[in-house]
Design a protein around this motif. Structure first.
Motif, short mmCIF file in Angstrom:
data_model
loop_
_atom_site.label_atom_id
_atom_site.label_comp_id
_atom_site.label_asym_id
_atom_site.label_seq_id
_atom_site.Cartn_x
_atom_site.Cartn_y
_atom_site.Cartn_z
N PRO A 1 0.83 -1.21 0.00
CA PRO A 1 0.00 0.00 0.00
C PRO A 1 0.87 1.26 0.00
CG PRO A 1 -0.01 -1.01 2.16
CD PRO A 1 0.76 -1.93 1.26
N GLN A 2 0.43 2.27 -0.76
CA GLN A 2 1.14 3.54 -0.78
C GLN A 2 0.57 4.44 0.29
OE1 GLN A 2 0.71 5.08 -4.74
NE2 GLN A 2 2.60 4.11 -5.41
N LYS A 3 1.45 5.10 1.02
CA LYS A 3 0.99 6.01 2.05
C LYS A 3 0.68 7.36 1.42
CE LYS A 3 3.39 3.78 5.73
NZ LYS A 3 3.09 3.70 7.09
N GLY A 4 -0.45 7.93 1.79
CA GLY A 4 -0.81 9.26 1.31
C GLY A 4 -1.57 9.28 0.01
N LYS A 5 -1.79 8.14 -0.60
CA LYS A 5 -2.53 8.08 -1.86
C LYS A 5 -3.53 6.94 -1.79
CE LYS A 5 0.82 10.11 -4.94
NZ LYS A 5 1.36 10.07 -6.28
N THR A 6 -4.67 7.17 -2.46
CA THR A 6 -5.72 6.16 -2.50
C THR A 6 -6.13 5.95 -3.95
OG1 THR A 6 -6.53 6.88 -0.35
CG2 THR A 6 -8.03 5.58 -1.69
N ARG A 7 -6.26 4.72 -4.34
CA ARG A 7 -6.70 4.39 -5.69
C ARG A 7 -8.23 4.50 -5.72
NH1 ARG A 7 -4.42 1.29 -9.82
NH2 ARG A 7 -2.70 0.87 -8.41
N ILE A 8 -8.74 5.30 -6.68
CA ILE A 8 -10.19 5.45 -6.84
C ILE A 8 -10.54 5.35 -8.31
CG2 ILE A 8 -10.43 6.93 -4.80
CD1 ILE A 8 -10.73 9.30 -6.77
N SER A 9 -11.81 5.16 -8.58
CA SER A 9 -12.32 5.20 -9.95
C SER A 9 -13.32 6.34 -10.02
CB SER A 9 -13.03 3.90 -10.31
OG SER A 9 -12.11 2.84 -10.32
N ILE A 10 -13.12 7.26 -10.97
CA ILE A 10 -14.03 8.39 -11.14
C ILE A 10 -14.34 8.56 -12.62
CG2 ILE A 10 -13.28 9.60 -9.07
CD1 ILE A 10 -11.64 11.45 -10.85
N PHE A 11 -15.42 9.27 -12.91
CA PHE A 11 -15.76 9.60 -14.28
C PHE A 11 -15.36 11.04 -14.54
CE2 PHE A 11 -18.59 6.06 -13.48
CZ PHE A 11 -18.47 5.33 -14.66
N ILE A 12 -14.56 11.25 -15.59
CA ILE A 12 -14.09 12.57 -15.99
C ILE A 12 -14.57 12.80 -17.42
CG2 ILE A 12 -12.03 13.99 -16.43
CD1 ILE A 12 -11.93 13.33 -13.60
N ASP A 13 -14.99 14.02 -17.74
CA ASP A 13 -15.38 14.32 -19.11
C ASP A 13 -14.22 14.03 -20.05
OD1 ASP A 13 -17.80 15.23 -18.18
OD2 ASP A 13 -17.28 17.35 -18.30
N ASP A 14 -14.54 13.48 -21.21
CA ASP A 14 -13.51 13.13 -22.19
C ASP A 14 -12.67 14.34 -22.59
OD1 ASP A 14 -14.31 10.49 -22.22
OD2 ASP A 14 -15.64 10.75 -23.94
N VAL A 15 -13.33 15.48 -22.76
CA VAL A 15 -12.61 16.70 -23.16
C VAL A 15 -11.60 17.11 -22.10
CG1 VAL A 15 -12.91 19.14 -23.72
CG2 VAL A 15 -14.59 17.48 -24.51
N VAL A 16 -12.00 17.03 -20.83
CA VAL A 16 -11.11 17.40 -19.73
C VAL A 16 -9.92 16.44 -19.67
CG1 VAL A 16 -10.93 17.61 -17.22
CG2 VAL A 16 -12.96 18.45 -18.40
N LEU A 17 -10.20 15.17 -19.78
CA LEU A 17 -9.14 14.17 -19.73
C LEU A 17 -8.17 14.34 -20.90
CD1 LEU A 17 -7.98 11.74 -18.26
CD2 LEU A 17 -9.51 10.29 -19.60
N ASP A 18 -8.71 14.58 -22.10
CA ASP A 18 -7.85 14.79 -23.28
C ASP A 18 -6.95 16.00 -23.09
OD1 ASP A 18 -8.95 12.57 -24.47
OD2 ASP A 18 -10.37 13.73 -25.71
N GLN A 19 -7.49 17.08 -22.51
CA GLN A 19 -6.70 18.29 -22.27
C GLN A 19 -5.56 18.02 -21.29
OE1 GLN A 19 -6.60 21.52 -23.45
NE2 GLN A 19 -7.85 20.66 -25.09
N PHE A 20 -5.88 17.32 -20.21
CA PHE A 20 -4.83 17.01 -19.23
C PHE A 20 -3.76 16.10 -19.84
CE2 PHE A 20 -7.46 18.66 -15.76
CZ PHE A 20 -6.50 19.23 -14.97
N ARG A 21 -4.18 15.14 -20.63
CA ARG A 21 -3.20 14.24 -21.26
C ARG A 21 -2.30 15.01 -22.22
NH1 ARG A 21 -6.95 8.88 -22.28
NH2 ARG A 21 -6.53 7.95 -20.24
N ALA A 22 -2.91 15.90 -23.01
CA ALA A 22 -2.12 16.68 -23.97
C ALA A 22 -1.14 17.61 -23.25
CB ALA A 22 -3.06 17.49 -24.87
N ARG A 23 -1.62 18.29 -22.22
CA ARG A 23 -0.74 19.21 -21.47
C ARG A 23 0.37 18.45 -20.74
NH1 ARG A 23 -4.68 23.85 -18.89
NH2 ARG A 23 -5.69 24.41 -20.86
N ALA A 24 0.03 17.29 -20.20
CA ALA A 24 1.03 16.50 -19.49
C ALA A 24 2.10 15.98 -20.44
CB ALA A 24 0.35 15.33 -18.76
#
Length: 101
Positions: free
Chosen positions: A17-40
């Motif tokens: 287990p990692q301390k300070g982080k938790t694995r979750i599943s969330i729904f993100i708008d495709d446009v938002v996710l694409d923007q973050f991926r492109a910027r990253a």
């Protein structure tokens, strides 16, 4: 190899287990996710790291409640400029109306 293994004390999930982080599943708008991926990709970092940083920044900026002191400070800064704009607008209005007469 054994013929049979005992998994009765086994646990599902990550082995370490990692301390300070938790694995979750969330729904993100495709446009938002694409923007973050492109910027990253452009920045050379991970998009999840960038999203985490954006959320941290948002929380740090919005964490402060609006107090009387803060409200007075904002009003002192904004009101003079607002009033100057009203004065300038009323002067222009008076000049136009006197030019019509």
């Amino acid at each position: 190899m054994r013929a049979e293994y005992d998994f009765s004390k086994g646990k599902r999930g990550a082995m370490i287990p990692q301390k300070g982080k938790t694995r979750i599943s969330i729904f993100i708008d495709d446009v938002v996710l694409d923007q973050f991926r492109a910027r990253a990709e452009k920045a050379g970092t991970g998009y999840q790291t960038m999203m985490n940083e954006a959320l941290r920044k948002y929380l740090s900026e919005t964490d402060q409640p609006v107090t009387e002191k803060l409200l007075r400070q904002v009003l002192r800064q904004e009101m003079p400029e607002y009033l100057r704009g009203l004065t300038a607008a009323s002067t222009r209005t008076r000049a136009k109306s006197s030019a019509r007469r």
